[in-house]
Scaffold this active site. Structure first.
Site, PDB file in Angstrom:
ATOM      1  N   ASP A 197       0.296  -4.596 -14.386  1.00  0.00           N
ATOM      2  CA  ASP A 197       0.191  -3.832 -13.144  1.00  0.00           C
ATOM      3  C   ASP A 197       1.074  -4.534 -12.116  1.00  0.00           C
ATOM      4  O   ASP A 197       1.416  -5.710 -12.284  1.00  0.00           O
ATOM      5  CB  ASP A 197      -1.261  -3.778 -12.690  1.00  0.00           C
ATOM      6  CG  ASP A 197      -1.427  -3.115 -11.341  1.00  0.00           C
ATOM      7  OD1 ASP A 197      -0.859  -2.028 -11.145  1.00  0.00           O
ATOM      8  OD2 ASP A 197      -2.094  -3.703 -10.479  1.00  0.00           O
TER       9      ASP A 197
ATOM     10  N   ASP B 232      -5.398  -5.642 -12.058  1.00  0.00           N
ATOM     11  CA  ASP B 232      -6.547  -5.886 -11.194  1.00  0.00           C
ATOM     12  C   ASP B 232      -6.902  -4.579 -10.505  1.00  0.00           C
ATOM     13  O   ASP B 232      -6.187  -3.588 -10.611  1.00  0.00           O
ATOM     14  CB  ASP B 232      -6.237  -6.969 -10.157  1.00  0.00           C
ATOM     15  CG  ASP B 232      -5.454  -6.424  -8.972  1.00  0.00           C
ATOM     16  OD1 ASP B 232      -4.532  -5.608  -9.199  1.00  0.00           O
ATOM     17  OD2 ASP B 232      -5.744  -6.804  -7.834  1.00  0.00           O
TER      18      ASP B 232
END
Length: 764
Positions: A451, A637
């Site tokens: 990410d 996250d």
């Protein structure tokens, strides 16, 4: 309420409300509510010491009505049980374990720094070593040709020396074996005890009748070497346990609560969500919460691994275990102590050994089959030799040798000892393991997907245009952002003045993962988030580069444009390079704008990236890679990454991730540097290599030794030495994991970037 006394499940206790709590209510009080009617209870079972014990405990608990999950941890002597309460009763967990032969009590992190088990093992080892050493000296004289009365005297002296070793040192094995036999089951200590007692009994018979041979040296040497292995195993597990105890020590025993009655000190277990807690300078944060009043600096090393202080003002999220450095803070508790991030870290550290990966399941099944197989082989060896030679003495000696040499200690240690050492090494590198099976899965990956925000970048953007934003609009944005833990929401709160947020909450505040926040005030609908979503229409891709933009919109009309800047996480470039050197494909899956993702990908030299993805898009991309036989490590996250983390073959998240993201990940890294990702991969590959080596050593040892023992070529003393050396060899091989320098593993064949990860346009 005392939750440590055995048999507490049958006691009546006073509930917090002042009423009388029965067994069901008491169990609910000491359990964690996991939601959906599912509860988790942690039990301490001090008497488990092998794979067979763990299997027995898990079977006994799983057989209870309402129990959905039971998993024993050998290092912590802890068993985790997940259950659903019945209409009028809860499962009798402690009673079920007592019926299976194991005393237990509710688990507590308060541990004695000096384990009584270690002292008991050392004393038993000293007695066995002293007796075995002296008996061996006497045996050398017998082997050298002592005859008649001299040989007989040496045998009697050996018998006298062996007796304290058998009685005192052997009780560790005898008591465990007897407890198992009383319940109609067996464990690893049963054949060990039979072998030792048979060797001692046969030797005593030969001594009484003037026989030429006695195997007192075999019986005592077997105990000595077994105790060496068991003591080493205990020491290694205590090292892993000491790391857990160190984390537990960071939690204070109580805190000062501020309520209508003033200030009072209460135990940490009595702090409930919503309670106001005063934290003086120099104290640690007792529970997760949000700063309501005060300004200070926090030592966040327990969470991030970095010692640089972090500022804390109103609206700052704080986690249990952080050290308040400079000024008093008043926080509003967001969770109970048992649900805090520090408690989660402790559970993750303990969970590393508990996973049942393929190798661990194989070892457990082999250990479960061990006792009946060994007893059958020993019995058949005895009967076979007796029918051939008609010599019961020689037949018994061969049966004893078979019992001794086939001890599965090496096989039982092959996997867990490596997992314990690996968990310790990962913890030293700032990586927590939530599931022991994840170590095996991590070693199998061929693709790593990151990410962007909060992963490749620090995820702590700051508002760069706060001076040009209308103060009223900024205060309104902060009021909305106070209901989210997203990094941009935190940045808005940090940029707004402490008094601008106010106490009155927004109505119907809803967070849409990957989009933003929506709230109602009167008849107006406010949105704070991605421009396209906030305005409800497609926006042209700007030239903001590294910058990210959020809009504050009221009923479709833009009130403010908020521009954020993030910085790349430390160690990102070197980590990407290390992963590529290992032959892994690397890509980015991000919900951010294409221009921002492209700028970061170019900076890191990553060709494969996908931008402007929703959580469902990430899951679909991972599913496509999985269907193409790729095994993906997802590093992310935040709330929007949780589905992707769960869908990947194995996953990792930073400690600063949202609760849902951390819960979905298999690994959590504490340091800000991304180097933890490459460290974890390299350690997992090395651990997998050592596990395979240990299996080969254990299986190879039995494949070679058992036929020799059955054919009568191995005497009981030689069997004792061979069996013990195999266990020591497995332990020594596992300890090599601590000496592997980072990045020294051989690279795999270079993996090309999967076609699905090639650059694509916005909105695809």
């Amino acid at each position: 309420m005392s939750c440590c006394a055995p048999g507490a499940e049958a006691a009546l206790e006073i509930s917090p409300a002042g009423g009388v709590a029965g067994p069901r209510e008491e169990l609910l009080l000491v359990s964690r509510d996991l939601g959906g009617g599912l509860f988790q209870t942690d039990l301490s079972v001090p008497e488990i010491h092998c794979a067979s014990c763990m299997a027995t405990v898990e079977r006994a608990l799983s057989a209870l009505s309402g129990v959905e999950y039971a998993r024993a941890n050998l290092s912590m002597k802890r068993t985790v049980v997940k259950w659903r309460p019945g209409a009028d009763k809860a499962p009798d967990l402690i009673g079920a374990l007592r019926a299976a032969g194991y005393e237990s009590h509710f688990f507590t992190t308060d541990t004695d720094p000096r384990s009584p088990e270690y002292s008991r093992l050392i004393k038993a080892l000293a007695v066995a070593g002293f007796c075995a050493m002296n008996i061996m000296l006497l045996s050398v004289s017998v082997w050298s040709g002592a005859e008649g009365g001299t040989r007989q005297a040496f045998h009697w002296i050996s018998a006298a020396l062996a007796l304290p070793a058998i009685v005192y040192s052997g009780r560790i094995f005898f008591s465990s074996a007897w407890a198992a036999l009383r319940k109609g089951r067996t464990n690893m200590d049963v054949p060990i005890s039979i072998g030792v007692l048979m060797a001692f009994g046969l030797s005593l018979y030969d001594t009484i009748h003037g026989g030429p041979h006695a195997y007192f040296d075999a019986a005592t040497s077997l105990l000595f070497f077994l105790l060496i292995g068991r003591t080493l195993d205990h020491v290694m597990r205590e090292k892993a346990r000491s790391a857990v105890a160190g984390l537990a020590s960071l939690a204070p025993r109580g805190a000062i609560v501020v309520d209508a009655d003033g200030r009072r000190y209460v135990p940490i277990a009595e702090i409930r969500p919503g309670t106001s807690v005063l934290i003086a300078a120099g104290d640690r944060v007792p529970v997760d919460g949000i700063v309501m009043e005060g300004a200070s600096e926090l030592d966040c090393s327990v969470v991030t691994g970095e010692s640089a202080p972090r500022p804390a003002i109103a609206g700052t999220l704080v986690q249990a275990g952080l050290l308040n450095l400079t000024g008093p803070l008043t926080i509003r508790a967001a969770a109970e102590a048992k649900d805090s991030f520090l408690a989660e870290m402790i559970r993750m550290m303990e969970a590393a050994e508990g996973g049942r990966a393929r190798y661990r399941r194989l070892a457990d099944r082999a250990s479960a089959l061990y006792s009946p197989v060994v007893h059958t082989i020993a019995l058949l060896s005895f009967l076979g030799w007796l029918s051939i030679t008609r010599d019961w003495h020689a037949s018994v000696s061969i049966a004893i040798a078979v019992l001794i040499i086939t001890c599965p200690c090496a096989l039982g240690l092959a996997v867990p000892i490596v997992q314990v050492v690996a968990a310790r090494r990962l913890f030293e590198r700032g990586v927590m393991v939530r599931d022991g099976s994840a170590l095996e899965r991590l070693a199998e990956v061929d693709t790593v997907l990151f990410d962007k925000t909060g992963t490749l970048t620090l995820g702590r953007p700051h508002l760069v245009n706060s001076a040009s934003v209308d103060p009223g609009a900024l205060a309104l944005a902060a009021k909305i952002a106070s209901g989210s833990r997203h990094p941009m929401s935190v940045a808005i709160l940090a940029a707004a003045s402490a008094g601008s947020v106010g106490e009155a909450p927004m109505n119907n505040l809803v967070e849409y993962p990957g989009r933003g926040l929506e709230a109602r005030m009167g008849t107006s609908i406010f949105r704070l988030g991605r421009p396209e979503w906030a305005l409800g229409r497609k926006m042209p891709d700007g030239a903001d580069g590294w910058l990210s933009v959020s809009l504050l919109v009221q009923d479709g009309q833009q009130l403010a444009r908020l521009v954020f800047e993030d910085i790349m996480r430390g160690g990102a470039r070197s980590t990407i390079e290390r992963l590529r050197q290992q032959g892994l494909g690397v890509g980015i899956l991000s919900g951010d704008r294409r221009s921002a993702v492209a700028g970061l990908a170019s900076n890191l030299g990553i060709d494969g990236f996908t931008a402007e993805m929703l959580p469902s898009d990430k899951v679909e991309r991972i599913a496509a890679l999985t269907a193409a036989h790729s095994k993906v490590l997802m590093v992310g996250d935040g709330l929007n990454d949780a589905p992707a983390l769960a869908a990947a073959h194995v996953s990792m998240a930073p400690a600063t991730a949202a609760d849902v993201g951390r819960n979905a990940a298999d690994f959590v890294f504490l340091k800000e540097s991304l180097a933890s990702v490459a460290d974890a991969y390299e350690i997992s590959r090395h651990a997998g290599k050592l596990i395979r080596q240990n299996f080969a050593l254990a299986v190879g040892y039995n494949a070679i030794a058992v036929p020799f023992a059955v054919c009568g070529y191995i005497t009981p003393p030689v069997a004792a030495v061979a069996m013990s050396l195999s266990s020591l060899l497995v332990v020594a091989n596992a300890l090599r994991l601590g000496h592997a320098p980072s990045g020294n593993l051989p690279a795999r064949q270079a993996a090309s970037v999967h076609p699905d990860l090639q650059p694509i346009g916005a909105g695809s």
